[in-house]
Design a protein around this motif. Structure first.
Motif, PDB file in Angstrom:
ATOM      1  N   TYR A  65       9.908  -1.409  13.093  1.00 41.35           N
ATOM      2  CA  TYR A  65      10.272  -0.461  12.048  1.00 41.35           C
ATOM      3  C   TYR A  65       8.972   0.156  11.538  1.00 41.35           C
ATOM      4  CZ  TYR A  65      13.071   1.255   8.091  1.00 41.35           C
ATOM      5  OH  TYR A  65      13.737   2.036   7.183  1.00 41.35           O
ATOM      6  N   ILE A  66       8.806   1.481  11.724  1.00 44.71           N
ATOM      7  CA  ILE A  66       7.562   2.151  11.379  1.00 44.71           C
ATOM      8  C   ILE A  66       7.601   2.609   9.922  1.00 44.71           C
ATOM      9  CG2 ILE A  66       5.986   4.040  11.917  1.00 44.71           C
ATOM     10  CD1 ILE A  66       6.211   1.946  14.121  1.00 44.71           C
ATOM     11  N   ILE A  67       6.590   2.234   9.165  1.00 46.38           N
ATOM     12  CA  ILE A  67       6.463   2.651   7.769  1.00 46.38           C
ATOM     13  C   ILE A  67       5.029   3.114   7.536  1.00 46.38           C
ATOM     14  CG2 ILE A  67       8.293   1.186   6.836  1.00 46.38           C
ATOM     15  CD1 ILE A  67       6.213  -0.887   6.121  1.00 46.38           C
ATOM     16  N   SER A  68       4.788   3.751   6.396  1.00 49.99           N
ATOM     17  CA  SER A  68       3.466   4.283   6.127  1.00 49.99           C
ATOM     18  C   SER A  68       3.207   4.323   4.633  1.00 49.99           C
ATOM     19  CB  SER A  68       3.347   5.702   6.705  1.00 49.99           C
ATOM     20  OG  SER A  68       2.134   6.317   6.317  1.00 49.99           O
ATOM     21  N   THR A  69       1.932   4.199   4.268  1.00 50.21           N
ATOM     22  CA  THR A  69       1.550   4.455   2.884  1.00 50.21           C
ATOM     23  C   THR A  69       1.596   5.964   2.653  1.00 50.21           C
ATOM     24  OG1 THR A  69      -0.798   4.583   3.426  1.00 50.21           O
ATOM     25  CG2 THR A  69       0.076   2.421   2.819  1.00 50.21           C
ATOM     26  N   SER A  70       1.546   6.373   1.393  1.00 49.64           N
ATOM     27  CA  SER A  70       1.752   7.781   1.064  1.00 49.64           C
ATOM     28  C   SER A  70       0.601   8.679   1.479  1.00 49.64           C
ATOM     29  CB  SER A  70       1.991   7.923  -0.441  1.00 49.64           C
ATOM     30  OG  SER A  70       0.819   7.561  -1.160  1.00 49.64           O
ATOM     31  N   GLY A  71      -0.620   8.142   1.484  1.00 53.58           N
ATOM     32  CA  GLY A  71      -1.774   8.968   1.816  1.00 53.58           C
ATOM     33  C   GLY A  71      -2.367   9.706   0.633  1.00 53.58           C
ATOM     34  N   THR A  72      -1.942   9.364  -0.594  1.00 59.33           N
ATOM     35  CA  THR A  72      -2.493  10.052  -1.760  1.00 59.33           C
ATOM     36  C   THR A  72      -3.749   9.388  -2.301  1.00 59.33           C
ATOM     37  OG1 THR A  72      -0.913   8.850  -3.117  1.00 59.33           O
ATOM     38  CG2 THR A  72      -0.343  11.093  -2.511  1.00 59.33           C
ATOM     39  N   THR A  73      -4.035   8.166  -1.891  1.00 57.91           N
ATOM     40  CA  THR A  73      -5.302   7.547  -2.287  1.00 57.91           C
ATOM     41  C   THR A  73      -6.314   7.581  -1.146  1.00 57.91           C
ATOM     42  OG1 THR A  73      -4.503   5.349  -1.651  1.00 57.91           O
ATOM     43  CG2 THR A  73      -4.184   6.011  -3.931  1.00 57.91           C
ATOM     44  N   SER A  74      -5.834   7.699   0.086  1.00 53.30           N
ATOM     45  CA  SER A  74      -6.709   7.774   1.251  1.00 53.30           C
ATOM     46  C   SER A  74      -5.832   8.184   2.425  1.00 53.30           C
ATOM     47  CB  SER A  74      -7.368   6.415   1.519  1.00 53.30           C
ATOM     48  OG  SER A  74      -6.384   5.414   1.724  1.00 53.30           O
ATOM     49  N   GLU A  75      -6.435   8.254   3.611  1.00 56.49           N
ATOM     50  CA  GLU A  75      -5.676   8.599   4.806  1.00 56.49           C
ATOM     51  C   GLU A  75      -4.476   7.660   4.946  1.00 56.49           C
ATOM     52  OE1 GLU A  75      -6.340   8.483   9.665  1.00 56.49           O
ATOM     53  OE2 GLU A  75      -8.031   8.261   8.292  1.00 56.49           O
ATOM     54  N   GLU A 196       4.811   0.213 -10.674  1.00 59.22           N
ATOM     55  CA  GLU A 196       3.863   0.392 -11.764  1.00 59.22           C
ATOM     56  C   GLU A 196       4.358  -0.409 -12.954  1.00 59.22           C
ATOM     57  OE1 GLU A 196       5.293   4.433 -13.990  1.00 59.22           O
ATOM     58  OE2 GLU A 196       4.439   4.693 -11.997  1.00 59.22           O
ATOM     59  N   GLU A 197       3.498  -0.517 -13.965  1.00 55.73           N
ATOM     60  CA  GLU A 197       3.880  -1.220 -15.185  1.00 55.73           C
ATOM     61  C   GLU A 197       4.956  -0.433 -15.927  1.00 55.73           C
ATOM     62  OE1 GLU A 197       1.794  -2.682 -19.400  1.00 55.73           O
ATOM     63  OE2 GLU A 197       0.563  -1.974 -17.712  1.00 55.73           O
ATOM     64  N   PHE A 198       5.880  -1.151 -16.573  1.00 57.44           N
ATOM     65  CA  PHE A 198       6.880  -0.499 -17.413  1.00 57.44           C
ATOM     66  C   PHE A 198       6.253  -0.370 -18.801  1.00 57.44           C
ATOM     67  CE2 PHE A 198      11.541   0.202 -16.635  1.00 57.44           C
ATOM     68  CZ  PHE A 198      11.721   1.080 -17.692  1.00 57.44           C
ATOM     69  N   GLY A 305       5.760   5.813  -9.809  1.00 51.73           N
ATOM     70  CA  GLY A 305       5.942   4.830  -8.753  1.00 51.73           C
ATOM     71  C   GLY A 305       5.022   4.978  -7.569  1.00 51.73           C
ATOM     72  N   ASN A 306       4.038   5.883  -7.638  1.00 50.97           N
ATOM     73  CA  ASN A 306       3.129   6.120  -6.523  1.00 50.97           C
ATOM     74  C   ASN A 306       1.681   5.955  -6.975  1.00 50.97           C
ATOM     75  OD1 ASN A 306       5.223   7.170  -4.632  1.00 50.97           O
ATOM     76  ND2 ASN A 306       5.372   8.805  -6.148  1.00 50.97           N
ATOM     77  N   ALA A 307       0.814   5.585  -6.034  1.00 50.17           N
ATOM     78  CA  ALA A 307      -0.618   5.509  -6.308  1.00 50.17           C
ATOM     79  C   ALA A 307      -1.269   6.821  -5.890  1.00 50.17           C
ATOM     80  CB  ALA A 307      -1.252   4.343  -5.558  1.00 50.17           C
ATOM     81  N   VAL A 308      -2.100   7.373  -6.754  1.00 50.71           N
ATOM     82  CA  VAL A 308      -2.811   8.625  -6.489  1.00 50.71           C
ATOM     83  C   VAL A 308      -4.280   8.404  -6.837  1.00 50.71           C
ATOM     84  CG1 VAL A 308      -2.977  11.082  -7.002  1.00 50.71           C
ATOM     85  CG2 VAL A 308      -0.748   9.953  -7.078  1.00 50.71           C
ATOM     86  N   SER A 309      -5.182   8.855  -5.986  1.00 52.77           N
ATOM     87  CA  SER A 309      -6.606   8.639  -6.243  1.00 52.77           C
ATOM     88  C   SER A 309      -7.198   9.781  -7.060  1.00 52.77           C
ATOM     89  CB  SER A 309      -7.385   8.509  -4.927  1.00 52.77           C
ATOM     90  OG  SER A 309      -7.451   9.757  -4.259  1.00 52.77           O
ATOM     91  N   HIS A 310      -8.224   9.446  -7.831  1.00 56.48           N
ATOM     92  CA  HIS A 310      -8.969  10.459  -8.571  1.00 56.48           C
ATOM     93  C   HIS A 310      -9.556  11.486  -7.604  1.00 56.48           C
ATOM     94  CE1 HIS A 310     -12.643  12.042 -10.571  1.00 56.48           C
ATOM     95  NE2 HIS A 310     -11.864  12.062 -11.642  1.00 56.48           N
ATOM     96  N   LYS A 311     -10.044  11.030  -6.448  1.00 56.60           N
ATOM     97  CA  LYS A 311     -10.635  11.937  -5.470  1.00 56.60           C
ATOM     98  C   LYS A 311      -9.600  12.926  -4.950  1.00 56.60           C
ATOM     99  CE  LYS A 311     -13.279  12.047  -1.142  1.00 56.60           C
ATOM    100  NZ  LYS A 311     -12.419  13.074  -0.517  1.00 56.60           N
ATOM    101  N   ARG A 312      -8.356  12.455  -4.770  1.00 54.67           N
ATOM    102  CA  ARG A 312      -7.305  13.350  -4.269  1.00 54.67           C
ATOM    103  C   ARG A 312      -7.066  14.490  -5.248  1.00 54.67           C
ATOM    104  NH1 ARG A 312      -4.814  16.585  -2.356  1.00 54.67           N
ATOM    105  NH2 ARG A 312      -2.859  16.568  -1.212  1.00 54.67           N
ATOM    106  N   VAL A 313      -7.084  14.185  -6.543  1.00 47.51           N
ATOM    107  CA  VAL A 313      -6.917  15.228  -7.555  1.00 47.51           C
ATOM    108  C   VAL A 313      -8.129  16.163  -7.542  1.00 47.51           C
ATOM    109  CG1 VAL A 313      -6.635  15.704 -10.011  1.00 47.51           C
ATOM    110  CG2 VAL A 313      -5.449  13.756  -8.977  1.00 47.51           C
ATOM    111  N   CYS A 314      -9.329  15.589  -7.468  1.00 50.20           N
ATOM    112  CA  CYS A 314     -10.545  16.412  -7.441  1.00 50.20           C
ATOM    113  C   CYS A 314     -10.548  17.348  -6.230  1.00 50.20           C
ATOM    114  CB  CYS A 314     -11.787  15.523  -7.406  1.00 50.20           C
ATOM    115  SG  CYS A 314     -12.120  14.656  -8.947  1.00 50.20           S
TER     116      CYS A 314
END
Length: 414
Positions: A65-75, A196-198, A305-314
């Motif tokens: 079963y193929i799954i993937s991270t979102s890619g918003t913090t890194s590749e 994430e934290e509630f 519910g997702n992780a996003v990196s500061h670099k991705r925003v920059c």
């Protein structure tokens, strides 16, 4: 530094199984915790990514079963698993379901699944899979938009006896407010969440609408599945670790390292997960441990519910404005439970009338942020240097997370 009990025998059995496949260079067995730490240095996403790329090139993920991270913090990191291939007694899926039946769900629960489906994810479908053997009634909704605002569906949920809401905190708040807006009374007893934290501001809204609801947290990630559970009878914030299947430790900087003993296709050994925390004994138990989370250890943040990196925003902002430095992200929660995401620049932003809109548009190109904007659970804003916040050492951090405090007043982010 802390850790759960290290069990040499199951770890070595897993290593033997890996070596028998021939998929990896030979992995050494260990004689003790110290030997384990010496032979297996801490690893990270780049280490796992290299193995993943080789497995893909060699066709070693076929039949999984193929799954993937979102890619918003890194590749993006592509993984394959066969988690539900064997659910016999004593396996991880079986014991995880037993833990859920012990601490979280009962057979007469009616559960709405609000996790996001698709996108090479597994959380939505995986939740349906582990709910089914428990015997609960499952309402597989996914995004609330899929109901098309049909009030009759909410009435159906009420008539079916819906008592448990499962999803990311932002989705739970959105559903609670929709039920309130439609004036459909639901007797919600349980909120089950992950991602994430509630934060208090969101919990305050949900508790006002559903005052009888208790909160249950599942801790995990795409790379290693669900590793710990927090339920109301446990101390707040302390997640009991599934120690038969996970060895958890922290290093001298409080970074959490997870070793996955479920024998996933790609070994997850001493994996630095990107969170800081502490391992503690569970009160009233003997040699059982829990995990306290203490924020991110990398330059990223969790939102909708997702992780996003500061670099991705920059990078997104810099692509349209050429501004890539002195950018601070400030996270807050408003009175309606929405996440506020102001982006503050060191210089004045009001000199250029188009700058604020260009920055807003750039931030909205990040899919995980766009998802929250489209659903109405996230509001972005742009501010000048006067809005940047400094810590007690007079330093301006990349990310300031204020969601743990009281909600911000409406419009404060602007």
């Amino acid at each position: 530094m802390g850790h759960t009990a290290f069990r040499r025998a199951p770890f070595n059995r897993m290593i033997q199984a890996y070596n028998e496949t021939g998929n990896l260079p030979p992995l050494p067995e260990v004689s003790s915790l110290e030997d384990f730490r010496e032979k297996y240095p801490a690893s990270g996403k780049n280490d796992l990514r290299r193995t993943s790329k080789r497995f893909i090139a060699e066709g070693r993920l076929k039949g999984s079963y193929i799954i993937s991270t979102s890619g918003t913090t890194s590749e993006p990191l592509v993984l394959g698993h066969k988690l539900w291939e064997d659910t016999s007694e004593g396996t991880y899926p079986h014991q995880f379901v037993v833990q859920l039946m012990t601490h979280v769900f009962a057979e007469d629960d009616v559960v709405i699944n609000l996790f996001t489906p698709g996108g090479l994810g597994f959380l939505y479908e995986g939740a349906c899979r582990f709910l089914e053997p428990i015997g609960v009634t499952i309402l597989p909704v996914g995004l609330l938009d899929s109901l098309s605002g049909n009030p009759d569906v909410l009435t159906l949920f009420r008539d079916l006896g819906l008592n448990t809401v499962m999803g990311a905190p932002s989705s739970v708040v959105q559903f609670a407010k929709e039920a309130e807006r439609r004036q459909i009374p639901l007797d919600i007893q349980k909120i089950v969440y992950t991602g994430e934290e509630f934060f208090p501001g969101k919990k305050e809204i949900v508790s006002r609408i559903w005052p009888n609801a208790s909160y249950y947290s599942l801790f995990g990630a795409v790379e290693y599945g669900f590793a710990a559970i927090n339920s109301p009878e446990m101390p707040e914030g302390l997640h009991e670790i599934l120690e038969d299947w996970y060895f958890v430790e922290t290093d001298e900087d409080d970074n959490i390292l997870v070793t996955d003993l479920t024998a996933p296709l790609l070994p997850v050994i001493r994996y630095r997960i990107g969170d800081k925390g502490a391992v503690r004994e569970m009160p009233g138990t003997e040699n059982r441990h829990g995990l306290i989370l203490e924020g991110r250890s990398d330059s990223s943040f969790n939102i909708t519910g997702n992780a996003v990196s500061h670099k991705r925003v920059c990078d997104a902002v810099g692509a349209v404005t050429k501004i890539t430095d002195s950018l601070q992200i400030i996270l807050e929660t408003d009175d309606d439970g929405r996440d506020l995401l102001p982006v503050a620049f060191a210089g004045p932003v009001h000199d250029d009338p188009t700058l604020m809109e260009r920055v807003r548009a750039a931030v909205a190109t990040i899919p995980e942020i766009a998802e929250g904007i489209d659903r109405g659970t996230l509001i972005t804003a742009v501010a000048g240097g006067e809005s940047q916040k400094k810590n007690w050492r007079n330093k301006t951090g990349n990310i300031i997370d204020l969601r743990g405090r009281q909600p911000a007043a409406d419009g404060e982010a602007d």
